[in-house]
Write a protein that holds these residues in place. Structure first.
Motif, PDB file in Angstrom:
ATOM      1  N   ASP A  78       0.856  -1.178   0.000  1.00  0.00           N
ATOM      2  CA  ASP A  78       0.000   0.000   0.000  1.00  0.00           C
ATOM      3  C   ASP A  78       0.899   1.237   0.000  1.00  0.00           C
ATOM      4  O   ASP A  78       1.833   1.325   0.777  1.00  0.00           O
ATOM      5  N   GLY A  79       0.648   2.188  -0.860  1.00  0.00           N
ATOM      6  CA  GLY A  79       1.484   3.386  -0.939  1.00  0.00           C
ATOM      7  C   GLY A  79       1.407   4.267   0.287  1.00  0.00           C
ATOM      8  O   GLY A  79       2.261   5.114   0.500  1.00  0.00           O
ATOM      9  N   ASN A  80       0.361   4.069   1.107  1.00  0.00           N
ATOM     10  CA  ASN A  80       0.193   4.890   2.309  1.00  0.00           C
ATOM     11  C   ASN A  80       0.954   4.336   3.506  1.00  0.00           C
ATOM     12  O   ASN A  80       1.091   5.014   4.506  1.00  0.00           O
ATOM     13  N   CYS A  81       1.411   3.101   3.420  1.00  0.00           N
ATOM     14  CA  CYS A  81       2.127   2.468   4.524  1.00  0.00           C
ATOM     15  C   CYS A  81       3.355   1.758   3.949  1.00  0.00           C
ATOM     16  O   CYS A  81       3.228   0.721   3.301  1.00  0.00           O
ATOM     17  N   VAL A  82       4.521   2.336   4.165  1.00  0.00           N
ATOM     18  CA  VAL A  82       5.746   1.834   3.542  1.00  0.00           C
ATOM     19  C   VAL A  82       6.846   1.733   4.592  1.00  0.00           C
ATOM     20  O   VAL A  82       6.966   2.594   5.463  1.00  0.00           O
ATOM     21  N   THR A  83       7.665   0.691   4.472  1.00  0.00           N
ATOM     22  CA  THR A  83       8.861   0.549   5.285  1.00  0.00           C
ATOM     23  C   THR A  83      10.071   0.810   4.397  1.00  0.00           C
ATOM     24  O   THR A  83      10.264   0.127   3.398  1.00  0.00           O
ATOM     25  N   PHE A  84      10.850   1.801   4.767  1.00  0.00           N
ATOM     26  CA  PHE A  84      12.071   2.147   4.057  1.00  0.00           C
ATOM     27  C   PHE A  84      13.239   1.514   4.805  1.00  0.00           C
ATOM     28  O   PHE A  84      13.308   1.614   6.029  1.00  0.00           O
ATOM     29  N   VAL A  85      14.136   0.872   4.088  1.00  0.00           N
ATOM     30  CA  VAL A  85      15.326   0.291   4.699  1.00  0.00           C
ATOM     31  C   VAL A  85      16.493   1.217   4.379  1.00  0.00           C
ATOM     32  O   VAL A  85      16.843   1.412   3.217  1.00  0.00           O
ATOM     33  N   LEU A  86      17.078   1.799   5.429  1.00  0.00           N
ATOM     34  CA  LEU A  86      18.179   2.740   5.277  1.00  0.00           C
ATOM     35  C   LEU A  86      19.461   2.032   5.683  1.00  0.00           C
ATOM     36  O   LEU A  86      19.645   1.666   6.848  1.00  0.00           O
TER      37      LEU A  86
ATOM     38  N   PHE B  92      12.557   1.952   8.624  1.00  0.00           N
ATOM     39  CA  PHE B  92      11.869   3.208   8.906  1.00  0.00           C
ATOM     40  C   PHE B  92      10.477   3.132   8.295  1.00  0.00           C
ATOM     41  O   PHE B  92      10.329   3.082   7.077  1.00  0.00           O
ATOM     42  N   ARG B  93       9.442   3.109   9.125  1.00  0.00           N
ATOM     43  CA  ARG B  93       8.078   2.894   8.649  1.00  0.00           C
ATOM     44  C   ARG B  93       7.248   4.162   8.772  1.00  0.00           C
ATOM     45  O   ARG B  93       7.275   4.840   9.797  1.00  0.00           O
ATOM     46  N   ILE B  94       6.513   4.456   7.713  1.00  0.00           N
ATOM     47  CA  ILE B  94       5.612   5.616   7.686  1.00  0.00           C
ATOM     48  C   ILE B  94       4.241   5.147   7.225  1.00  0.00           C
ATOM     49  O   ILE B  94       4.121   4.422   6.241  1.00  0.00           O
ATOM     50  N   GLN B  95       3.209   5.599   7.952  1.00  0.00           N
ATOM     51  CA  GLN B  95       1.826   5.360   7.547  1.00  0.00           C
ATOM     52  C   GLN B  95       1.110   6.710   7.529  1.00  0.00           C
ATOM     53  O   GLN B  95       1.160   7.447   8.512  1.00  0.00           O
ATOM     54  N   THR B  96       0.466   7.011   6.408  1.00  0.00           N
ATOM     55  CA  THR B  96      -0.189   8.308   6.255  1.00  0.00           C
ATOM     56  C   THR B  96      -1.708   8.153   6.273  1.00  0.00           C
ATOM     57  O   THR B  96      -2.239   7.069   6.078  1.00  0.00           O
ATOM     58  N   ARG B  97      -2.357   9.277   6.478  1.00  0.00           N
ATOM     59  CA  ARG B  97      -3.824   9.318   6.415  1.00  0.00           C
ATOM     60  C   ARG B  97      -4.241   9.632   4.984  1.00  0.00           C
ATOM     61  O   ARG B  97      -3.535  10.317   4.256  1.00  0.00           O
TER      62      ARG B  97
END
Length: 97
Positions: free
Chosen positions: A7-15, A53-58
């Motif tokens: 889902d484009g609104n909830c992504v885990t980025f690996v840095l 690094f995980r981001i979830q947006t509204r």
């Protein structure tokens, strides 16, 4: 940077080659965005130098946008700190003469 998420609104980025220094600072900057519902990071193992690094947006905002904005804002803050330090250093060194 690798990104994982169906889902484009909830992504885990690996840095890769990063630690708490970037993780916590970036998390702070990203959480300032009111469209971000969740932002967090973890270090997978102490012997590995990478963070998840995980981001979830509204709504319909893709998670990559607050990620980019957070990085840009953090670079701006770092540049401001560097500029302030250099000015103070110049003022102090010129006062010594």
């Amino acid at each position: 940077v690798q990104a994982d998420g169906t889902d484009g609104n909830c992504v885990t980025f690996v840095l890769h080659d990063e630690d708490h220094t970037l993780g916590n600072s970036l998390r702070y900057m990203v959480m300032k965005n009111p469209d971000v519902e969740f932002c967090g990071y973890c270090i997978t193992h102490p012997s590995e130098s990478k963070i998840n690094f995980r981001i979830q947006t509204r709504g319909t905002l893709p998670a990559v946008e607050p990620f980019r904005k957070g990085l840009t804002d953090l670079m701006g803050v770092c540049q401001h700190v560097l500029n302030t330090f250099e000015v103070r250093l110049l003022l102090k060194s010129s006062a010594a003469f």
